[in-house]
Motif scaffolding. Structure first.
Motif, PDB file in Angstrom:
ATOM      1  N   ALA A  61      39.947  41.530  34.449  1.00 24.70           N
ATOM      2  CA  ALA A  61      41.377  41.568  34.127  1.00 24.70           C
ATOM      3  C   ALA A  61      41.560  41.303  32.639  1.00 24.70           C
ATOM      4  O   ALA A  61      40.688  40.724  31.988  1.00 24.70           O
ATOM      5  CB  ALA A  61      42.149  40.532  34.940  1.00 24.70           C
ATOM      6  N   SER A 114      51.689  45.135  29.865  1.00 19.41           N
ATOM      7  CA  SER A 114      51.372  44.572  31.172  1.00 19.41           C
ATOM      8  C   SER A 114      49.888  44.223  31.279  1.00 19.41           C
ATOM      9  O   SER A 114      49.058  44.836  30.615  1.00 19.41           O
ATOM     10  CB  SER A 114      51.735  45.586  32.263  1.00 19.41           C
ATOM     11  OG  SER A 114      53.097  45.930  32.210  1.00 19.41           O
ATOM     12  N   ASN A 137      46.141  44.180  32.922  1.00 17.74           N
ATOM     13  CA  ASN A 137      45.324  45.198  33.578  1.00 17.74           C
ATOM     14  C   ASN A 137      44.319  44.521  34.500  1.00 17.74           C
ATOM     15  O   ASN A 137      43.845  43.418  34.202  1.00 17.74           O
ATOM     16  CB  ASN A 137      44.577  46.039  32.541  1.00 17.74           C
ATOM     17  CG  ASN A 137      45.510  46.945  31.770  1.00 17.74           C
ATOM     18  OD1 ASN A 137      46.249  47.736  32.343  1.00 17.74           O
ATOM     19  ND2 ASN A 137      45.504  46.811  30.460  1.00 17.74           N
ATOM     20  N   TYR A 138      43.992  45.211  35.599  1.00 16.39           N
ATOM     21  CA  TYR A 138      43.078  44.661  36.584  1.00 16.39           C
ATOM     22  C   TYR A 138      42.075  45.719  37.028  1.00 16.39           C
ATOM     23  O   TYR A 138      42.395  46.908  37.099  1.00 16.39           O
ATOM     24  CB  TYR A 138      43.843  44.180  37.828  1.00 16.39           C
ATOM     25  CG  TYR A 138      44.831  43.073  37.557  1.00 16.39           C
ATOM     26  CD1 TYR A 138      46.172  43.355  37.300  1.00 16.39           C
ATOM     27  CD2 TYR A 138      44.427  41.736  37.565  1.00 16.39           C
ATOM     28  CE1 TYR A 138      47.076  42.345  37.047  1.00 16.39           C
ATOM     29  CE2 TYR A 138      45.324  40.715  37.312  1.00 16.39           C
ATOM     30  CZ  TYR A 138      46.652  41.020  37.058  1.00 16.39           C
ATOM     31  OH  TYR A 138      47.544  40.019  36.811  1.00 16.39           O
ATOM     32  N   ASP A 164      40.138  47.597  39.928  1.00 12.78           N
ATOM     33  CA  ASP A 164      40.612  47.991  41.262  1.00 12.78           C
ATOM     34  C   ASP A 164      40.174  46.998  42.333  1.00 12.78           C
ATOM     35  O   ASP A 164      40.882  46.752  43.301  1.00 12.78           O
ATOM     36  CB  ASP A 164      40.102  49.387  41.613  1.00 12.78           C
ATOM     37  CG  ASP A 164      40.798  50.471  40.816  1.00 12.78           C
ATOM     38  OD1 ASP A 164      40.263  51.593  40.765  1.00 12.78           O
ATOM     39  OD2 ASP A 164      41.875  50.204  40.246  1.00 12.78           O
ATOM     40  N   SER A 165      39.006  46.428  42.148  1.00 15.99           N
ATOM     41  CA  SER A 165      38.438  45.538  43.169  1.00 15.99           C
ATOM     42  C   SER A 165      39.204  44.228  43.312  1.00 15.99           C
ATOM     43  O   SER A 165      39.033  43.524  44.312  1.00 15.99           O
ATOM     44  CB  SER A 165      36.978  45.240  42.846  1.00 15.99           C
ATOM     45  OG  SER A 165      36.864  44.639  41.574  1.00 15.99           O
ATOM     46  N   VAL A 166      40.037  43.887  42.335  1.00 17.27           N
ATOM     47  CA  VAL A 166      40.755  42.603  42.398  1.00 17.27           C
ATOM     48  C   VAL A 166      42.268  42.770  42.431  1.00 17.27           C
ATOM     49  O   VAL A 166      42.996  41.784  42.577  1.00 17.27           O
ATOM     50  CB  VAL A 166      40.363  41.685  41.220  1.00 17.27           C
ATOM     51  CG1 VAL A 166      38.847  41.515  41.157  1.00 17.27           C
ATOM     52  CG2 VAL A 166      40.921  42.186  39.904  1.00 17.27           C
ATOM     53  N   LYS A 167      42.759  43.994  42.309  1.00 20.55           N
ATOM     54  CA  LYS A 167      44.211  44.223  42.334  1.00 20.55           C
ATOM     55  C   LYS A 167      44.830  43.692  43.616  1.00 20.55           C
ATOM     56  O   LYS A 167      44.311  43.919  44.702  1.00 20.55           O
ATOM     57  CB  LYS A 167      44.502  45.713  42.189  1.00 20.55           C
ATOM     58  CG  LYS A 167      44.425  46.234  40.769  1.00 20.55           C
ATOM     59  CD  LYS A 167      44.756  47.718  40.707  1.00 20.55           C
ATOM     60  CE  LYS A 167      44.650  48.228  39.278  1.00 20.55           C
ATOM     61  NZ  LYS A 167      44.895  49.694  39.197  1.00 20.55           N
ATOM     62  N   GLY A 168      45.939  42.972  43.461  1.00 18.29           N
ATOM     63  CA  GLY A 168      46.627  42.413  44.616  1.00 18.29           C
ATOM     64  C   GLY A 168      46.092  41.059  45.042  1.00 18.29           C
ATOM     65  O   GLY A 168      46.721  40.377  45.860  1.00 18.29           O
ATOM     66  N   ARG A 169      44.929  40.657  44.494  1.00 17.45           N
ATOM     67  CA  ARG A 169      44.347  39.364  44.850  1.00 17.45           C
ATOM     68  C   ARG A 169      44.286  38.409  43.650  1.00 17.45           C
ATOM     69  O   ARG A 169      44.430  37.205  43.823  1.00 17.45           O
ATOM     70  CB  ARG A 169      42.935  39.553  45.406  1.00 17.45           C
ATOM     71  CG  ARG A 169      42.875  40.410  46.651  1.00 17.45           C
ATOM     72  CD  ARG A 169      41.469  40.369  47.265  1.00 17.45           C
ATOM     73  NE  ARG A 169      40.458  40.916  46.373  1.00 17.45           N
ATOM     74  CZ  ARG A 169      39.376  40.239  45.972  1.00 17.45           C
ATOM     75  NH1 ARG A 169      39.180  39.002  46.386  1.00 17.45           N
ATOM     76  NH2 ARG A 169      38.492  40.804  45.161  1.00 17.45           N
ATOM     77  N   THR A 180      45.528  37.272  39.688  1.00 22.26           N
ATOM     78  CA  THR A 180      46.642  37.343  38.742  1.00 22.26           C
ATOM     79  C   THR A 180      46.246  36.652  37.439  1.00 22.26           C
ATOM     80  O   THR A 180      45.794  35.495  37.470  1.00 22.26           O
ATOM     81  CB  THR A 180      47.894  36.674  39.309  1.00 22.26           C
ATOM     82  OG1 THR A 180      48.258  37.300  40.551  1.00 22.26           O
ATOM     83  CG2 THR A 180      49.063  36.807  38.334  1.00 22.26           C
TER      84      THR A 180
END
Length: 113
Positions: A49, A56, A58-59, A61-66, A68
């Motif tokens: 990240a 904004s 950036n993350y 894909d493997s950690v998006k939504g988990r 921050t």
């Protein structure tokens, strides 16, 4: 000269949470972008990240939504809140500044039951 110091790693069960910290020795405004990377055992270091002064976060894909990423300018600290942790999140986590080309020493995160 800039220094980055990570902390907050440890052992956590799958589904658990950890918050990593990356404290800078200079103002985050002067650093601009801070990136988190991780290196699992026996594997390459991968992007996790990033956060910068404008725009904004950036993350991967493997950690998006988990995960921050956030920052506290008063403390010169960037945080990585990690929720719903999985065994595959096990790695040494590093923060990095490209402006100064400096890596922190890393902090170990182990996700295991």
């Amino acid at each position: 000269q800039v220094r980055l110091v990570e902390s907050g790693g440890g052992l956590v069960q799958p589904g658990g949470s950890l918050r990593l910290s990356c404290e800078a020795s200079v103002s985050l405004f002067s650093i601009d972008t801070i990136r988190w990377y991780r290196q699992p055992p026996g594997k390459e270091r991968d992007f996790v990240a990033s956060i910068r002064n404008v725009g904004s976060p950036n993350y991967a894909d493997s950690v998006k939504g988990r995960f921050t990423i956030s920052r506290d300018h008063a403390k010169n600290t960037v945080y990585l809140q990690m929720n719903s942790l999985k065994p595959e999140d096990t790695a040494v986590y590093y923060c990095y500044t490209a402006r100064y080309d400096y890596w922190g020493q890393g902090t170990q995160v182990t996700v295991s039951s």
